[in-house]
Design an enzyme around this catalytic site. Structure first.
Site, PDB file in Angstrom:
ATOM      1  N   HIS A 123     -16.428  -0.534 -35.152  1.00 46.87           N
ATOM      2  CA  HIS A 123     -17.410  -0.036 -36.102  1.00 46.87           C
ATOM      3  C   HIS A 123     -17.534   1.621 -36.210  1.00 46.87           C
ATOM      4  O   HIS A 123     -18.112   2.299 -36.597  1.00 46.87           O
ATOM      5  CB  HIS A 123     -18.858  -0.627 -35.975  1.00 46.87           C
ATOM      6  N   ASP A 154     -14.988  -6.257 -32.397  1.00 41.38           N
ATOM      7  CA  ASP A 154     -15.440  -4.989 -32.509  1.00 41.38           C
ATOM      8  C   ASP A 154     -14.943  -3.891 -31.532  1.00 41.38           C
ATOM      9  O   ASP A 154     -15.633  -3.148 -30.879  1.00 41.38           O
ATOM     10  CB  ASP A 154     -17.035  -5.109 -32.289  1.00 41.38           C
ATOM     11  N   SER A 237     -22.323   3.973 -29.088  1.00 43.77           N
ATOM     12  CA  SER A 237     -21.183   2.876 -29.316  1.00 43.77           C
ATOM     13  C   SER A 237     -19.630   3.577 -28.825  1.00 43.77           C
ATOM     14  O   SER A 237     -19.293   4.487 -29.290  1.00 43.77           O
ATOM     15  CB  SER A 237     -21.191   2.625 -30.764  1.00 43.77           C
TER      16      SER A 237
END
Length: 388
Positions: A123, A154, A237
């Site tokens: 992402h 992911d 992230s």
């Protein structure tokens, strides 16, 4: 087939300038909830937010690239063993954590090898194929390109176009040795503050969390995640969750928010993809440019959510069974409505996906189903989810 993910609150930034330069920051927020058999009742009202950039916590500390460490003489004469341990881990691992900037936002990444491969979240990468990467000990942006991504977990790998000498690949730990209460440090670029570090503990292991699909989010259902109390904010992230042995035990991916409080952060609830999943997927992406062994359990069916007479979700109905697959071998047929996997209740395709994500290929489990109004069970040895 087994991929329908519930929403997760994910933050990904729109473009706005940072004080240090024209790097985009700031959150986009998506609604959602925490799922999986590991989720406790107190968390069912929480959402989970992806960390591609957002508000920082008071426990965060930011470092300036290239800044010198305090000299030993600047420390208290008595010393502090825990503080010294923290500072050693930061000195060991922070040079391996990078900031990744795309045309639409930014996130973090971890130097995976000396060839310039960097592992991050899918992402963070989104639909981009080119990136600007800033090392922790430098202010110079380096060009990078996409190697490959695996949205189902992911994860993605990008590669520096001209890797500089002296890259510091991170050391990944053994996920099987992660235990409750272990001290953790989360490293990344929350709000574009590169080289930031927060601290906490391992709060739980074995969590299963589902993400949304769309808006740059891959819609993954990820099992065996590490829950931590270390502050994980948007921009973290793809960064590192590290133990006091200077080993990466996970990739920071999600943080919880509270929808009833207007999407405010739920302090101390973050999630990281375990190191074993990271290395297993990254090795395949680097070697083959794709994932040939997902490491994810599967029944070998195509299914959809089943609704009862009151139009309430009441299971996962089998639409098709793969010839020679685990479900076929156990006698499961099209039209069967799966209501349980082991002890986990299945009331939708999403809950079936979550239940399977918490298991591993080769596991033998009981599948409870209804057929023509009668309940039945089948013992199934789970197979491996096929990759596209």
């Amino acid at each position: 087939m087994e991929s329908e993910a519930a929403q997760v609150n994910r933050k990904k930034e729109p473009t706005r300038p940072l004080p240090a330069g024209p790097r985009p920051t700031g959150p986009r927020v998506y609604g959602g909830r925490l799922l999986g058999p590991g989720a406790v009742a107190a968390l069912t009202a929480l959402a989970v937010t992806g960390c591609s950039s957002g508000s920082s916590s008071s426990s965060s500390t930011a470092t300036t690239p290239g800044a010198s460490s305090p000299s030993p003489s600047a420390r208290p004469a008595s010393g502090n063993q825990l503080q010294d341990a923290y500072q050693k881990v930061i000195a060991d691992v922070l040079p391996s954590v990078v900031q990744i900037t795309t045309a639409t936002g930014l996130g973090s990444g971890i130097v995976y090898d000396g060839k310039g491969d960097i592992v991050t979240n899918a992402h963070v990468v989104g639909t981009a194929t080119t990136f600007s990467v800033t090392l922790a000990n430098s202010t110079k942006a380096l060009d990078a390109t996409l190697v490959a991504g695996y949205p189902e977990s992911d994860l993605a790998v990008i590669r520096l176009t001209s890797p500089p000498s002296g890259l510091r690949p991170a050391v990944f730990g053994d996920s099987a040795k992660v235990e409750l209460g272990q001290i953790t440090l989360a490293m990344g670029s929350p709000l574009g503050l590169s080289g930031s570090v927060t601290q906490g503990i391992v709060s739980a292991i074995g969590r299963t969390v589902s993400e949304p699909q769309g808006g740059g989010s891959p819609g993954a259902t990820i099992g065996n995640m590490v829950q931590t109390s270390a502050a994980i904010n948007p921009g973290n992230s793809g960064g590192a969750l590290v133990n006091l042995n200077s080993q990466v035990i996970g990739i920071n991916t999600l943080a919880a928010t509270e929808p009833e409080a207007g999407g405010a952060a739920a302090p101390g609830i973050g999630f990281a993809i375990p190191a074993s999943t990271v290395t297993g997927i990254a090795d395949q992406l680097i070697k083959d440019g794709k994932v040939t062994n997902s490491g994810r359990a599967a029944l070998g069916i195509t299914a959809r959510t089943y609704f009862d007479q009151d139009f309430r979700p009441a299971g996962a109905v089998v639409v098709a069974v793969s010839a020679g697959g685990p479900a076929a071998a156990a006698g499961i047929q099209p039209g069967d409505v799966i209501t349980k996997i082991g002890d986990a209740t299945v009331d939708s395709l999403n809950s079936l996906t979550s239940a399977l994500a918490s298991l591993t290929p080769g596991t033998r489990t009981t599948v409870t189903y209804t057929r023509d109004g009668r309940s039945g069970t089948a013992e199934v040895t789970l197979g491996t989810l096929e990759t596209p």
